[in-house]
Write a protein that holds these residues in place. Sequence first.
Motif, PDB file in Angstrom:
ATOM      1  N   CYS A  10       0.910  -1.243   0.075  1.00  0.00           N
ATOM      2  CA  CYS A  10       0.140   0.149   0.147  1.00  0.00           C
ATOM      3  C   CYS A  10       0.903   1.208   0.151  1.00  0.00           C
ATOM      4  CB  CYS A  10      -0.914   0.027   1.281  1.00  0.00           C
ATOM      5  SG  CYS A  10      -1.878  -1.449   1.453  1.00  0.00           S
ATOM      6  N   ASN A  11       0.448   2.158  -0.685  1.00  0.00           N
ATOM      7  CA  ASN A  11       1.165   3.373  -0.759  1.00  0.00           C
ATOM      8  C   ASN A  11       0.680   4.358   0.755  1.00  0.00           C
ATOM      9  OD1 ASN A  11       2.188   6.043  -1.206  1.00  0.00           O
ATOM     10  ND2 ASN A  11       1.152   6.356  -3.264  1.00  0.00           N
TER      11      ASN A  11
ATOM     12  N   ALA B  39       3.739  -3.475   3.288  1.00  0.00           N
ATOM     13  CA  ALA B  39       2.998  -4.697   3.093  1.00  0.00           C
ATOM     14  C   ALA B  39       1.762  -4.936   3.952  1.00  0.00           C
ATOM     15  CB  ALA B  39       4.037  -5.809   2.944  1.00  0.00           C
ATOM     16  N   GLY B  40       0.975  -5.713   3.266  1.00  0.00           N
ATOM     17  CA  GLY B  40       0.076  -6.009   4.246  1.00  0.00           C
ATOM     18  C   GLY B  40      -0.899  -7.349   3.633  1.00  0.00           C
TER      19      GLY B  40
ATOM     20  N   ILE C 174      -7.266  -3.305   4.936  1.00  0.00           N
ATOM     21  CA  ILE C 174      -5.969  -3.665   4.638  1.00  0.00           C
ATOM     22  C   ILE C 174      -5.394  -3.726   6.127  1.00  0.00           C
ATOM     23  CG2 ILE C 174      -3.744  -3.949   3.813  1.00  0.00           C
ATOM     24  CD1 ILE C 174      -4.998  -2.245   1.316  1.00  0.00           C
ATOM     25  N   GLN C 175      -4.904  -5.107   6.541  1.00  0.00           N
ATOM     26  CA  GLN C 175      -4.128  -5.105   7.937  1.00  0.00           C
ATOM     27  C   GLN C 175      -2.713  -4.930   7.418  1.00  0.00           C
ATOM     28  OE1 GLN C 175      -4.863  -7.724  11.527  1.00  0.00           O
ATOM     29  NE2 GLN C 175      -3.436  -8.897  10.004  1.00  0.00           N
ATOM     30  N   LEU C 176      -1.938  -4.011   7.803  1.00  0.00           N
ATOM     31  CA  LEU C 176      -0.556  -3.793   7.577  1.00  0.00           C
ATOM     32  C   LEU C 176       0.275  -4.755   8.082  1.00  0.00           C
ATOM     33  CD1 LEU C 176      -0.258   0.060   6.941  1.00  0.00           C
ATOM     34  CD2 LEU C 176      -0.487  -1.650   5.257  1.00  0.00           C
TER      35      LEU C 176
ATOM     36  N   VAL D  43      -2.747   0.401  -4.270  1.00  0.00           N
ATOM     37  CA  VAL D  43      -2.424  -1.036  -4.006  1.00  0.00           C
ATOM     38  C   VAL D  43      -1.902  -1.778  -5.124  1.00  0.00           C
ATOM     39  CG1 VAL D  43      -3.548  -2.864  -3.007  1.00  0.00           C
ATOM     40  CG2 VAL D  43      -4.659  -0.719  -2.338  1.00  0.00           C
ATOM     41  N   THR D  44      -0.626  -2.460  -4.649  1.00  0.00           N
ATOM     42  CA  THR D  44      -0.239  -3.446  -5.673  1.00  0.00           C
ATOM     43  C   THR D  44       0.091  -4.717  -5.065  1.00  0.00           C
ATOM     44  OG1 THR D  44       2.174  -2.541  -5.059  1.00  0.00           O
ATOM     45  CG2 THR D  44       0.807  -1.684  -7.099  1.00  0.00           C
ATOM     46  N   LYS D  45       0.232  -5.907  -5.858  1.00  0.00           N
ATOM     47  CA  LYS D  45       0.406  -7.093  -5.442  1.00  0.00           C
ATOM     48  C   LYS D  45       1.686  -7.349  -4.794  1.00  0.00           C
ATOM     49  CE  LYS D  45       0.744 -12.024  -6.904  1.00  0.00           C
ATOM     50  NZ  LYS D  45       0.493 -12.901  -7.922  1.00  0.00           N
TER      51      LYS D  45
END
Length: 420
Positions: free
Chosen positions: A212-213, A220-221, A245-247, A263-265
């Motif tokens: 996530c930005n 990451a999460g 999202i849970q970081l 959001v990216t993979k």
Amino acid sequence: MANDAEELPQGPELHGIDGTPVETDPSLSLSHGVGSRVTCVDYFALPQTFQVGTVARHWVREDSWPDGLHFAYLVQLDNGRRVFARNDERFIRSSDAAPVYMPKVLAPRTIMKFKIDNVWRKGVLVALNEDWLDSGEAPHIVHFEEGGSTGQGSYRKIWGTDDTIVMDSVDLIENLVKTFAVAYNDEHVSVPTNLTTVKQSLRFDVGDRVECNIDGRREAGIIMKCWYQESMVSQDRNEYFPYQIQLDIGHRIFAPEDTDHCVTKSSAPLPYSCYICCDSEFTKDNLIVRDCACRGDSSGWAHLECLKSWAKSNLASRQRKKPGFDVLQIGEDSYNPFESCKMCRQFFEFGTLSKSVLIDAWYDLFKDISDFTRYPTAIRATFSKCRLEIDHGDVEKAKSILSEKIRFARVIIEVGKRRG
């Protein structure tokens, strides 16, 4: 969606209209067919008003209602609410309002104009829900690039009609260009048309690892929920966000856009493991979560199934030490493994996955107990389960659960009276 609302005239016979069933003869014929456009009393509104809607069902009966009582109509209002209506023109009337917009063919992510609160806004139709009348879910999910509670655009669930959703010539040209581009790239995509494929319109699913930005840096999460509603941020009950999202650093955030900018993979390995089983593997149905006050790189993280298993094991162990006693009773032991973390003892909040899983397990263990005086925990579990169902939007299920417990209580009272 906004519609013209007529305030309900008040009088002795109309005062205090609510969702209490009164009709006893479901064999009577009804004048408004399923799918008909009507106006009926929205008894949730203050003051009570007539609102435009669509008849969803005839002769409705819920398990929580007294035997023999029905409502003639279940109506899906254009404001999103579902209400019951009596077979009486004082409460439900025919309407010439335009029908809910539901085209037979639509290109993917169609650009259109939507009338929201009497203001026309340009947006993208992300998903259709053809099951809207049966399910009660909104028929349209629309993405607006501007506005919303975050100021970064918003996704909204709306009940649009043929009068409030249009495509003008400019929109048509944009859509044709986009459609040709999709065809050129051989992309076989379309607008989702039911509840199952609505979630599939997103690039990621629950349990996927992502980055996530966060103010320019990438964190990451794990995706925890899709089409998530953040009640602390959004005052609009129809505004949703693509992901919760849970970081990995422990924070819980939401993504306002389903784009690479947000959001990216991610291929990054999970940096923590479950403190109960010490395993870091997880599935979308058994996520590793931390819904408490524990802090640190590994403290408090646990599989949902491990939390449930440990709570049951803890209860069984304490019951063996005090057989026939309500070991979860307040005052005997302040710790209830179905309500709070065993490490930090903070109560899990409603809306978290931990709370949902543990309350379901707690209620399942105590739902058949009728001796409330000996096991007051059964009442607490019931109230928690009802609160959970209400939070999930299933008020009738909560009413049904309470009605069953009230029936048990009445039996106990009658038996006590007979024994003197």
